[in-house]
Design a protein around this motif. Structure first.
Motif, PDB file in Angstrom:
ATOM      1  N   ALA A 212     -46.524 -65.230  23.274  1.00  0.00           N
ATOM      2  CA  ALA A 212     -47.628 -64.026  23.315  1.00  0.00           C
ATOM      3  C   ALA A 212     -47.942 -62.737  22.634  1.00  0.00           C
ATOM      4  N   SER A 213     -46.054 -62.842  21.416  1.00  0.00           N
ATOM      5  CA  SER A 213     -46.251 -61.864  21.000  1.00  0.00           C
ATOM      6  C   SER A 213     -47.361 -61.755  19.116  1.00  0.00           C
ATOM      7  N   ALA A 214     -48.016 -63.019  19.545  1.00  0.00           N
ATOM      8  CA  ALA A 214     -48.563 -63.416  18.155  1.00  0.00           C
ATOM      9  C   ALA A 214     -50.202 -62.997  18.968  1.00  0.00           C
ATOM     10  N   TYR A 215     -50.853 -62.598  19.873  1.00  0.00           N
ATOM     11  CA  TYR A 215     -51.801 -62.539  20.377  1.00  0.00           C
ATOM     12  C   TYR A 215     -52.229 -61.210  20.754  1.00  0.00           C
ATOM     13  N   ALA A 216     -53.367 -60.696  20.952  1.00  0.00           N
ATOM     14  CA  ALA A 216     -53.968 -58.838  20.230  1.00  0.00           C
ATOM     15  C   ALA A 216     -55.086 -58.965  20.975  1.00  0.00           C
ATOM     16  N   GLY A 217     -54.926 -58.717  22.811  1.00  0.00           N
ATOM     17  CA  GLY A 217     -56.431 -58.065  23.624  1.00  0.00           C
ATOM     18  C   GLY A 217     -56.297 -57.158  23.173  1.00  0.00           C
ATOM     19  N   PHE A 218     -57.581 -56.592  24.186  1.00  0.00           N
ATOM     20  CA  PHE A 218     -57.820 -55.250  23.181  1.00  0.00           C
ATOM     21  C   PHE A 218     -58.745 -54.556  24.362  1.00  0.00           C
ATOM     22  N   TYR A 219     -58.658 -52.940  24.436  1.00  0.00           N
ATOM     23  CA  TYR A 219     -59.059 -52.306  25.620  1.00  0.00           C
ATOM     24  C   TYR A 219     -60.300 -51.861  24.657  1.00  0.00           C
ATOM     25  N   PHE A 220     -61.871 -52.012  25.996  1.00  0.00           N
ATOM     26  CA  PHE A 220     -62.449 -50.989  24.788  1.00  0.00           C
ATOM     27  C   PHE A 220     -63.187 -50.282  25.804  1.00  0.00           C
ATOM     28  N   ASP A 221     -63.766 -48.970  25.563  1.00  0.00           N
ATOM     29  CA  ASP A 221     -64.846 -48.005  26.958  1.00  0.00           C
ATOM     30  C   ASP A 221     -64.286 -46.752  26.480  1.00  0.00           C
ATOM     31  N   ASN A 222     -65.830 -46.727  27.243  1.00  0.00           N
ATOM     32  CA  ASN A 222     -66.711 -45.391  26.944  1.00  0.00           C
ATOM     33  C   ASN A 222     -67.120 -45.391  25.886  1.00  0.00           C
ATOM     34  N   LEU A 223     -68.286 -45.919  25.852  1.00  0.00           N
ATOM     35  CA  LEU A 223     -69.288 -46.841  25.343  1.00  0.00           C
ATOM     36  C   LEU A 223     -70.421 -45.989  25.470  1.00  0.00           C
ATOM     37  N   ALA A 224     -71.644 -45.300  24.647  1.00  0.00           N
ATOM     38  CA  ALA A 224     -72.691 -43.860  24.375  1.00  0.00           C
ATOM     39  C   ALA A 224     -73.010 -43.876  23.152  1.00  0.00           C
ATOM     40  N   LEU A 225     -74.787 -44.213  23.419  1.00  0.00           N
ATOM     41  CA  LEU A 225     -75.626 -44.123  22.554  1.00  0.00           C
ATOM     42  C   LEU A 225     -76.030 -42.728  22.843  1.00  0.00           C
ATOM     43  N   THR A 226     -76.818 -41.837  21.422  1.00  0.00           N
ATOM     44  CA  THR A 226     -77.295 -40.760  21.875  1.00  0.00           C
ATOM     45  C   THR A 226     -78.413 -40.303  20.680  1.00  0.00           C
ATOM     46  N   GLY A 227     -79.435 -39.532  21.457  1.00  0.00           N
ATOM     47  CA  GLY A 227     -80.241 -39.808  20.599  1.00  0.00           C
ATOM     48  C   GLY A 227     -81.906 -39.038  21.289  1.00  0.00           C
ATOM     49  N   GLN A 228     -83.143 -39.026  21.228  1.00  0.00           N
ATOM     50  CA  GLN A 228     -84.019 -38.657  21.849  1.00  0.00           C
ATOM     51  C   GLN A 228     -85.287 -39.483  21.994  1.00  0.00           C
ATOM     52  N   ALA A 229     -85.338 -39.354  23.397  1.00  0.00           N
ATOM     53  CA  ALA A 229     -86.611 -39.613  23.725  1.00  0.00           C
ATOM     54  C   ALA A 229     -88.381 -39.258  23.887  1.00  0.00           C
ATOM     55  N   VAL A 230     -89.188 -39.733  23.322  1.00  0.00           N
ATOM     56  CA  VAL A 230     -89.595 -38.092  22.663  1.00  0.00           C
ATOM     57  C   VAL A 230     -90.884 -38.807  23.013  1.00  0.00           C
ATOM     58  N   LEU A 231     -91.886 -37.568  23.632  1.00  0.00           N
ATOM     59  CA  LEU A 231     -93.635 -37.711  23.696  1.00  0.00           C
ATOM     60  C   LEU A 231     -93.975 -38.794  22.720  1.00  0.00           C
ATOM     61  N   ILE A 232     -94.753 -39.776  22.499  1.00  0.00           N
ATOM     62  CA  ILE A 232     -95.672 -39.933  21.405  1.00  0.00           C
ATOM     63  C   ILE A 232     -96.797 -39.450  22.578  1.00  0.00           C
ATOM     64  N   PRO A 233     -97.641 -38.059  21.134  1.00  0.00           N
ATOM     65  CA  PRO A 233     -98.621 -37.556  20.899  1.00  0.00           C
ATOM     66  C   PRO A 233     -99.864 -38.458  21.469  1.00  0.00           C
ATOM     67  N   GLU A 234    -101.109 -38.179  22.334  1.00  0.00           N
ATOM     68  CA  GLU A 234    -102.427 -39.677  22.569  1.00  0.00           C
ATOM     69  C   GLU A 234    -103.277 -39.156  21.682  1.00  0.00           C
ATOM     70  N   PRO A 235    -103.801 -40.150  21.345  1.00  0.00           N
ATOM     71  CA  PRO A 235    -104.775 -39.783  19.963  1.00  0.00           C
ATOM     72  C   PRO A 235    -105.716 -38.803  20.254  1.00  0.00           C
ATOM     73  N   ALA A 236    -105.992 -38.098  21.498  1.00  0.00           N
ATOM     74  CA  ALA A 236    -106.929 -36.853  21.372  1.00  0.00           C
ATOM     75  C   ALA A 236    -106.627 -35.994  21.242  1.00  0.00           C
TER      76      ALA A 236
END
Length: 256
Positions: A212-236
């Motif tokens: 058991a001492s040779a194993y390494a389980g891991f914890y993984f938490d609080n995954l987040a992606l940041t950025g912007q969702a930007v409106l694409i102007p219409e061709p007109a």
């Protein structure tokens, strides 16, 4: 719980249209209530649930909120959560730990497809300008293990999951946080679904004993992606803007 901050290596190119000051949370995974779904409130993009490929999607026994890492091979695991084993020859060990053929290097992790993944898609008429990908992590049990390592890849690059955007690792039971910069041009003006993979592997053991001492389980938490969702102007709209600017372009400078 104290969290140290680790900034991952990665290309840091010009943001172009992206603005870090206006960045919002586009995908957020606190894993609360044993759920792998995003809890973000952004209405101009859709982030799907985190899935595991070669890694189990299971939760910490005490109330959830933490994703437990381990091999997801059928028949391997326990009620507390799956753990990893750096040794590729061992069978089941003592206690609540099971021997697993878990990747021991970054290359092995890629070959074995040991990763968590999620995708995000902009709404119709919108594009994504991404800023950062961040997550918290800790080793589940130290023993004689050299710890757990993580690295991040995406299908946004022309090389398609072959470029490592950043790396992190730990041998500590306490949580650390990692941040991957997505300032590169591959992550700006994104108009289709984009997928991220967070690979994980056991960095090996200081012991040759299958225990058991040779194993390494891991914890993984609080995954987040940041950025912007930007409106694409219409061709007109773009055409109207061009027409409004034409007089300025045609105006000749006055002669003295």
């Amino acid at each position: 719980m104290f969290k140290s901050t680790l900034i991952l290596s990665g290309a840091a190119l010009s943001l172009g249209a992206a603005s870090l000051a206006q960045a919002a949370i586009l995908a957020q995974y606190p894993f609360t209530g044993n759920s792998a779904a995003s809890t973000d409130a952004d209405t101009n993009s859709t982030a799907n649930s985190v899935t595991g490929n070669g890694l189990a999607v299971s939760y910490r026994a005490a109330g959830g909120g933490v994703l437990l890492g381990g091999n997801s091979a059928p028949g391997i695991g326990d009620t507390y959560g799956n753990v990893t084993n750096r040794n590729t020859t061992g069978g089941a060990s003592t206690g609540n730990f099971f021997g697993e053929n878990f990747a021991a290097t970054e290359a092995d992790s890629v070959t074995n497809n040991d990763y968590y993944a999620f995708s995000i898609t902009p709404a119709g008429g919108y594009k994504l300008n991404l800023s950062n990908l961040s997550f918290d992590f800790a080793i589940g049990t130290t023993g004689s293990s050299n710890g757990i390592a993580f690295f991040v890849r995406s299908d946004a690059e022309a090389t398609d999951f072959t470029t490592t955007l950043g790396r992190a690792g730990t041998t500590a039971n306490s949580f650390s946080s990692a941040t991957v910069s997505l300032a590169g041009t591959d992550f700006q003006n994104v108009t289709a679904a984009i997928t991220f993979r967070i690979y994980a592997y056991d960095r090996g053991s200081t012991s040759n004993t299958i225990s058991a001492s040779a194993y390494a389980g891991f914890y993984f938490d609080n995954l987040a992606l940041t950025g912007q969702a930007v409106l694409i102007p219409e061709p007109a709209t773009l055409a109207l803007l061009s027409l409004s600017l034409m007089p300025l372009a045609l105006r000749r400078p006055r002669r003295l």
